[in-house]
Scaffold this motif. Sequence first.
Motif, PDB file in Angstrom:
ATOM      1  N   PRO A 183       0.812  -1.220   0.000  1.00 52.02           N
ATOM      2  CA  PRO A 183       0.000   0.000   0.000  1.00 52.02           C
ATOM      3  C   PRO A 183       0.850   1.278   0.000  1.00 52.02           C
ATOM      4  CG  PRO A 183      -0.900  -1.582   1.552  1.00 52.02           C
ATOM      5  CD  PRO A 183       0.363  -2.180   1.042  1.00 52.02           C
ATOM      6  N   ASP A 184       1.955   1.295   0.756  1.00 48.99           N
ATOM      7  CA  ASP A 184       2.760   2.531   0.792  1.00 48.99           C
ATOM      8  C   ASP A 184       3.419   2.805  -0.556  1.00 48.99           C
ATOM      9  OD1 ASP A 184       4.322   0.183   1.589  1.00 48.99           O
ATOM     10  OD2 ASP A 184       5.994   1.579   1.772  1.00 48.99           O
ATOM     11  N   GLU A 185       3.732   1.750  -1.297  1.00 51.94           N
ATOM     12  CA  GLU A 185       4.301   1.942  -2.639  1.00 51.94           C
ATOM     13  C   GLU A 185       3.250   2.481  -3.601  1.00 51.94           C
ATOM     14  OE1 GLU A 185       7.664  -1.625  -2.395  1.00 51.94           O
ATOM     15  OE2 GLU A 185       5.690  -2.076  -3.224  1.00 51.94           O
ATOM     16  N   LEU A 186       2.048   1.924  -3.491  1.00 52.29           N
ATOM     17  CA  LEU A 186       0.950   2.397  -4.352  1.00 52.29           C
ATOM     18  C   LEU A 186       0.632   3.855  -4.059  1.00 52.29           C
ATOM     19  CD1 LEU A 186      -1.288  -0.779  -4.136  1.00 52.29           C
ATOM     20  CD2 LEU A 186      -0.075   0.043  -6.160  1.00 52.29           C
ATOM     21  N   GLU A 187       0.765   4.201  -2.788  1.00 56.84           N
ATOM     22  CA  GLU A 187       0.520   5.573  -2.381  1.00 56.84           C
ATOM     23  C   GLU A 187       1.496   6.515  -3.093  1.00 56.84           C
ATOM     24  OE1 GLU A 187       0.269   5.299   1.932  1.00 56.84           O
ATOM     25  OE2 GLU A 187       0.860   7.417   1.847  1.00 56.84           O
TER      26      GLU A 187
END
Length: 335
Positions: A183-187
């Motif tokens: 999720p943090d990468e997608l963010e």
Amino acid sequence: ERDLVSPEADLDERAVEGALRPKSLDEFVGQERVREQLSLVLRSAQRRGKAPDHILMSGGPGLGKTTLAMIIAAELGSSLRITSGPAIERSGDLAAVLSTLHEGEVLFLDEIHRMARPAEEMLYVAMEDFRVDVVVGKGPGATAIPLDIAPFTLVGATTRAGMLPAPLRDRFGFVAHMDFYRPDELELILRRSAGLLGADLAPDAAVEIAGRSRGTPRIANRLLRRVRDYAEVRGDGRLTLETARAALSLYEVDDEGLDRLDRAVLTALLRRFRGGPVGLSTLAVSVGEEPETVEVVAEPFLVRSGFIARTPRGRVATAEAWAHMGLTPPPDAAF
Ligand code: ATP
């Protein structure tokens, strides 16, 4: 509607995606190991002044394989030729591509596992000896004329490296396994895309969209475009947490990234079959879909996210599925 959370893209979407592609390894978000490995492969090849080893990328659609192939060519200061397994029906199709490659060029062969058999054998020789054997004539008089081709780097892409015949797999010097994104990468990807689109994306809205993107940059960028549409038409143009939630609920993508079909399958499994086990066709009938649709379109993500388990006796809902749908499992539930 289903297209909203599908990892595949049609031609129109691919055209839109072009503007959002990272252009260098540094700009490419996530896949840290692959990036580091690739950077080494590319740099050492440049030092030796040679074309790098052939590179195989494995991973699902929308995870950035095409983007990486473009980056590889750019980092090598070379150009990229693109073709795909299904486009190569005969070995002549492949010979035509290979014989027109320039020295050091990168050839991207998408869906390499779907290439015709005779072409596969031609590819082995081309990869190893930079040569194609062009067969002239037919029957007993047929002769193979060896033709030298320019040293090139093949970048092959496949959804599963395990599906490739060993002789082909073995001719790649490096296999990059692309994983789903955190999720943090997608963010980060979403913030970068919003910047490129000139959209005002609030940090908490980025978190919200990232969480519904199924670990896939393509889906993240697509949801971002839908939220932006919504913000422009129904709001003041800013992509706030409220706008993101309202837009995604309008499009029926829930907070785990499940869409209507996914939830229909889960609901049937829980309500009608008390969590299973139930056979795939029975389950499909109860949601009014073909078994293949349920198996290919809905089930992979439901299994990957831990909502459904495949057992020898049929499909079974997990405790997470009951919780996610807000239902209480019966005391004799199968999980
Ligand atoms: P397919 O197999 O369906 O062709 P693919 O794996 O080749 O999919 P891409 O076309 O490379 O996927 O990526 C889809 C979209 O996601 C593109 O718009 C791309 O810019 C974006 N994207 C993919 N990976 C990243 C990443 N690591 N950082 C930023 N954007 C990314």
